[in-house]
Design a protein around this motif. Structure first.
Motif, PDB file in Angstrom:
ATOM      1  N   LYS A 145     -27.167 -20.266  52.446  1.00  0.00           N
ATOM      2  CA  LYS A 145     -27.781 -21.610  52.381  1.00  0.00           C
ATOM      3  C   LYS A 145     -27.550 -22.438  53.642  1.00  0.00           C
ATOM      4  CE  LYS A 145     -27.582 -21.780  47.335  1.00  0.00           C
ATOM      5  NZ  LYS A 145     -26.861 -20.473  47.019  1.00  0.00           N
ATOM      6  N   GLU A 146     -26.463 -22.266  54.098  1.00  0.00           N
ATOM      7  CA  GLU A 146     -25.890 -22.866  55.437  1.00  0.00           C
ATOM      8  C   GLU A 146     -26.793 -22.717  56.537  1.00  0.00           C
ATOM      9  OE1 GLU A 146     -23.778 -19.012  56.065  1.00  0.00           O
ATOM     10  OE2 GLU A 146     -24.614 -20.172  54.401  1.00  0.00           O
ATOM     11  N   ILE A 147     -27.774 -21.501  56.455  1.00  0.00           N
ATOM     12  CA  ILE A 147     -28.849 -21.415  57.557  1.00  0.00           C
ATOM     13  C   ILE A 147     -30.027 -22.041  57.223  1.00  0.00           C
ATOM     14  CG2 ILE A 147     -29.874 -19.738  58.946  1.00  0.00           C
ATOM     15  CD1 ILE A 147     -27.454 -17.912  58.488  1.00  0.00           C
ATOM     16  N   ARG A 148     -30.557 -22.986  58.034  1.00  0.00           N
ATOM     17  CA  ARG A 148     -31.514 -23.816  57.355  1.00  0.00           C
ATOM     18  C   ARG A 148     -32.865 -23.322  58.505  1.00  0.00           C
ATOM     19  NH1 ARG A 148     -31.696 -28.218  54.528  1.00  0.00           N
ATOM     20  NH2 ARG A 148     -33.394 -29.034  55.524  1.00  0.00           N
ATOM     21  N   ILE A 149     -33.842 -23.004  57.808  1.00  0.00           N
ATOM     22  CA  ILE A 149     -35.072 -22.432  58.562  1.00  0.00           C
ATOM     23  C   ILE A 149     -36.254 -23.139  58.036  1.00  0.00           C
ATOM     24  CG2 ILE A 149     -36.409 -20.392  58.858  1.00  0.00           C
ATOM     25  CD1 ILE A 149     -34.056 -18.780  57.957  1.00  0.00           C
ATOM     26  N   ASP A 150     -36.919 -23.734  58.892  1.00  0.00           N
ATOM     27  CA  ASP A 150     -38.217 -24.735  58.658  1.00  0.00           C
ATOM     28  C   ASP A 150     -39.422 -24.081  59.618  1.00  0.00           C
ATOM     29  OD1 ASP A 150     -37.736 -25.234  61.517  1.00  0.00           O
ATOM     30  OD2 ASP A 150     -36.946 -27.443  60.837  1.00  0.00           O
ATOM     31  N   GLU A 151     -40.456 -24.451  59.443  1.00  0.00           N
ATOM     32  CA  GLU A 151     -41.567 -24.019  60.041  1.00  0.00           C
ATOM     33  C   GLU A 151     -41.593 -24.166  61.707  1.00  0.00           C
ATOM     34  OE1 GLU A 151     -45.436 -25.383  58.593  1.00  0.00           O
ATOM     35  OE2 GLU A 151     -45.026 -24.772  56.392  1.00  0.00           O
ATOM     36  N   SER A 152     -41.098 -25.033  62.140  1.00  0.00           N
ATOM     37  CA  SER A 152     -40.784 -25.331  63.503  1.00  0.00           C
ATOM     38  C   SER A 152     -40.203 -24.074  64.067  1.00  0.00           C
ATOM     39  CB  SER A 152     -40.303 -26.543  63.981  1.00  0.00           C
ATOM     40  OG  SER A 152     -38.882 -26.858  63.527  1.00  0.00           O
ATOM     41  N   PHE A 153     -39.158 -23.752  63.559  1.00  0.00           N
ATOM     42  CA  PHE A 153     -38.475 -22.564  63.913  1.00  0.00           C
ATOM     43  C   PHE A 153     -39.434 -21.351  64.149  1.00  0.00           C
ATOM     44  CE2 PHE A 153     -36.151 -18.636  63.010  1.00  0.00           C
ATOM     45  CZ  PHE A 153     -35.124 -18.362  64.066  1.00  0.00           C
ATOM     46  N   LEU A 154     -39.803 -21.293  62.953  1.00  0.00           N
ATOM     47  CA  LEU A 154     -41.109 -19.886  62.788  1.00  0.00           C
ATOM     48  C   LEU A 154     -42.070 -20.151  63.684  1.00  0.00           C
ATOM     49  CD1 LEU A 154     -41.339 -19.704  58.950  1.00  0.00           C
ATOM     50  CD2 LEU A 154     -39.893 -18.619  60.395  1.00  0.00           C
ATOM     51  N   ARG A 155     -42.701 -21.204  64.247  1.00  0.00           N
ATOM     52  CA  ARG A 155     -43.622 -21.393  65.248  1.00  0.00           C
ATOM     53  C   ARG A 155     -43.012 -21.114  66.634  1.00  0.00           C
ATOM     54  NH1 ARG A 155     -45.348 -25.636  62.114  1.00  0.00           N
ATOM     55  NH2 ARG A 155     -44.053 -27.123  63.656  1.00  0.00           N
ATOM     56  N   ASP A 156     -41.837 -21.502  66.862  1.00  0.00           N
ATOM     57  CA  ASP A 156     -41.132 -21.395  68.058  1.00  0.00           C
ATOM     58  C   ASP A 156     -40.455 -20.148  68.447  1.00  0.00           C
ATOM     59  OD1 ASP A 156     -41.542 -23.961  68.652  1.00  0.00           O
ATOM     60  OD2 ASP A 156     -39.566 -24.867  68.035  1.00  0.00           O
ATOM     61  N   HIS A 157     -40.228 -19.310  67.339  1.00  0.00           N
ATOM     62  CA  HIS A 157     -39.839 -17.890  67.547  1.00  0.00           C
ATOM     63  C   HIS A 157     -40.531 -16.905  67.071  1.00  0.00           C
ATOM     64  CE1 HIS A 157     -36.408 -20.611  67.949  1.00  0.00           C
ATOM     65  NE2 HIS A 157     -35.842 -19.956  68.884  1.00  0.00           N
ATOM     66  N   ALA A 158     -41.960 -17.360  67.018  1.00  0.00           N
ATOM     67  CA  ALA A 158     -42.993 -16.427  66.263  1.00  0.00           C
ATOM     68  C   ALA A 158     -43.078 -14.993  66.864  1.00  0.00           C
ATOM     69  CB  ALA A 158     -44.285 -17.026  66.734  1.00  0.00           C
ATOM     70  N   GLU A 159     -42.656 -14.796  68.181  1.00  0.00           N
ATOM     71  CA  GLU A 159     -42.715 -13.686  68.729  1.00  0.00           C
ATOM     72  C   GLU A 159     -41.733 -12.598  68.416  1.00  0.00           C
ATOM     73  OE1 GLU A 159     -42.875 -11.148  72.817  1.00  0.00           O
ATOM     74  OE2 GLU A 159     -42.938 -13.320  73.043  1.00  0.00           O
ATOM     75  N   LEU A 160     -40.352 -13.218  68.150  1.00  0.00           N
ATOM     76  CA  LEU A 160     -39.170 -12.747  67.605  1.00  0.00           C
ATOM     77  C   LEU A 160     -39.426 -12.135  66.110  1.00  0.00           C
ATOM     78  CD1 LEU A 160     -36.348 -11.652  67.848  1.00  0.00           C
ATOM     79  CD2 LEU A 160     -35.641 -14.067  67.354  1.00  0.00           C
ATOM     80  N   VAL A 161     -39.956 -13.185  65.399  1.00  0.00           N
ATOM     81  CA  VAL A 161     -40.118 -13.060  63.720  1.00  0.00           C
ATOM     82  C   VAL A 161     -41.003 -11.577  63.845  1.00  0.00           C
ATOM     83  CG1 VAL A 161     -40.796 -13.967  61.825  1.00  0.00           C
ATOM     84  CG2 VAL A 161     -39.465 -15.423  63.401  1.00  0.00           C
ATOM     85  N   GLU A 162     -42.008 -11.791  64.549  1.00  0.00           N
ATOM     86  CA  GLU A 162     -43.333 -10.809  64.137  1.00  0.00           C
ATOM     87  C   GLU A 162     -42.633  -9.335  64.697  1.00  0.00           C
ATOM     88  OE1 GLU A 162     -47.638  -9.861  65.474  1.00  0.00           O
ATOM     89  OE2 GLU A 162     -46.818 -11.574  66.192  1.00  0.00           O
ATOM     90  N   THR A 163     -41.981  -9.476  65.832  1.00  0.00           N
ATOM     91  CA  THR A 163     -41.222  -8.130  66.412  1.00  0.00           C
ATOM     92  C   THR A 163     -40.408  -7.496  65.403  1.00  0.00           C
ATOM     93  OG1 THR A 163     -41.374  -8.870  68.821  1.00  0.00           O
ATOM     94  CG2 THR A 163     -39.700  -7.277  68.101  1.00  0.00           C
ATOM     95  N   CYS A 164     -39.550  -8.167  64.772  1.00  0.00           N
ATOM     96  CA  CYS A 164     -38.712  -7.996  63.686  1.00  0.00           C
ATOM     97  C   CYS A 164     -39.313  -7.466  62.662  1.00  0.00           C
ATOM     98  CB  CYS A 164     -37.600  -9.009  63.172  1.00  0.00           C
ATOM     99  SG  CYS A 164     -36.375  -9.430  64.697  1.00  0.00           S
ATOM    100  N   GLY A 165     -40.299  -8.395  62.064  1.00  0.00           N
ATOM    101  CA  GLY A 165     -41.186  -7.857  60.918  1.00  0.00           C
ATOM    102  C   GLY A 165     -41.735  -6.752  61.136  1.00  0.00           C
ATOM    103  N   LYS A 166     -42.203  -6.486  62.058  1.00  0.00           N
ATOM    104  CA  LYS A 166     -43.058  -5.080  62.518  1.00  0.00           C
ATOM    105  C   LYS A 166     -42.037  -3.969  62.331  1.00  0.00           C
ATOM    106  CE  LYS A 166     -47.038  -6.755  64.733  1.00  0.00           C
ATOM    107  NZ  LYS A 166     -48.058  -6.588  65.998  1.00  0.00           N
ATOM    108  N   ALA A 167     -40.909  -4.072  63.245  1.00  0.00           N
ATOM    109  CA  ALA A 167     -39.966  -3.104  63.354  1.00  0.00           C
ATOM    110  C   ALA A 167     -39.341  -2.789  61.820  1.00  0.00           C
ATOM    111  CB  ALA A 167     -38.672  -3.721  64.418  1.00  0.00           C
ATOM    112  N   LEU A 168     -38.972  -3.867  61.074  1.00  0.00           N
ATOM    113  CA  LEU A 168     -38.366  -3.598  59.868  1.00  0.00           C
ATOM    114  C   LEU A 168     -39.600  -2.657  59.065  1.00  0.00           C
ATOM    115  CD1 LEU A 168     -36.680  -3.967  57.307  1.00  0.00           C
ATOM    116  CD2 LEU A 168     -37.682  -6.216  56.943  1.00  0.00           C
TER     117      LEU A 168
END
Length: 210
Positions: A64-87
């Motif tokens: 819970k101490e790690i906060r994730i909002d939509e701005s993080f997802l937008r700013d790191h979209a390439e990282l998130v997509e890379t990890c999602g596909k790799a997973l």
């Protein structure tokens, strides 16, 4: 002829996993419990809507101490997509992998990157063989992403804390989609749906970032 599973009721549904007809009750009761259903089974797809509880309550979030909002997802979209596909690729590369293996791998990566924040480098590799394989493949893909990013830009833009948050986000998504079945793959099915090779596929990463 009786259902090959219960040996009692009349078979009325074709089961692609069994490659034969089974009864409706066994289809419903044994789906992703004793039967490893393929993604394209129409009865499985129909059940996804019934199984989904409507979202993980924020009070039940891990880390819970790690906060994730939509701005993080937008700013790191390439990282998130890379990890999602790799997973997804890592999870589907080994026959028999289920959502629980993906969750264990993600949790191992979260704990790994949390130790790095304190200056330690210790891999929290899962004990499960399937989960360990996913952990290794995803970890290697993350390291390649970071290396290629630094080579292209000349500096390391993505921090360990960004990778940590991304893994936490995917872990929350996996828990959000968990249907509680031993052979459940609702989370992988969700990733499979959104990562299909189609320009029209919606991005799963702006859904319930919280």
């Amino acid at each position: 002829m009786a259902c090959p599973i219960c040996e009692k009721r009349r078979p009325k549904r074709f089961c692609p996993a069994k490659n034969q007809q089974i009864c409706q009750r066994c289809c419903g009761e044994q789906r992703e419990v004793t039967i490893a259903c393929p993604f394209d089974c129409r009865y499985l797809q129909q059940s996804r809507e019934w199984d989904y509880s409507g979202g993980l309550d924020p009070k039940d979030f891990p880390y819970k101490e790690i906060r994730i909002d939509e701005s993080f997802l937008r700013d790191h979209a390439e990282l998130v997509e890379t990890c999602g596909k790799a997973l997804l690729e890592a999870s589907l590369s080994t026959t028999g992998t289920v959502d629980a293996d993906s969750r264990a791998a993600l949790d191992g990566l979260v704990r790994t990157y949390k130790t790095r924040e304190s200056g330690l480098y210790y891999d929290s590799r899962p004990d499960s063989l399937y989960a360990a394989r996913i952990f290794d493949e995803l970890n290697q893909r993350i390291e390649r992403f970071l290396r290629e990013e630094e080579e292209q830009s000349g500096f390391a833009r993505t921090r360990d804390s960004d990778v940590l948050s991304t893994c936490v986000f995917l872990l929350r998504m996996a828990l959000d989609r968990d249907n509680g079945r031993p052979k459940g793959r609702a989370f992988l099915d969700f990733l499979h749906l959104h990562f299909r090779p189609s320009e029209e596929a919606p991005s799963p990463f702006l859904i319930a970032g919280r």
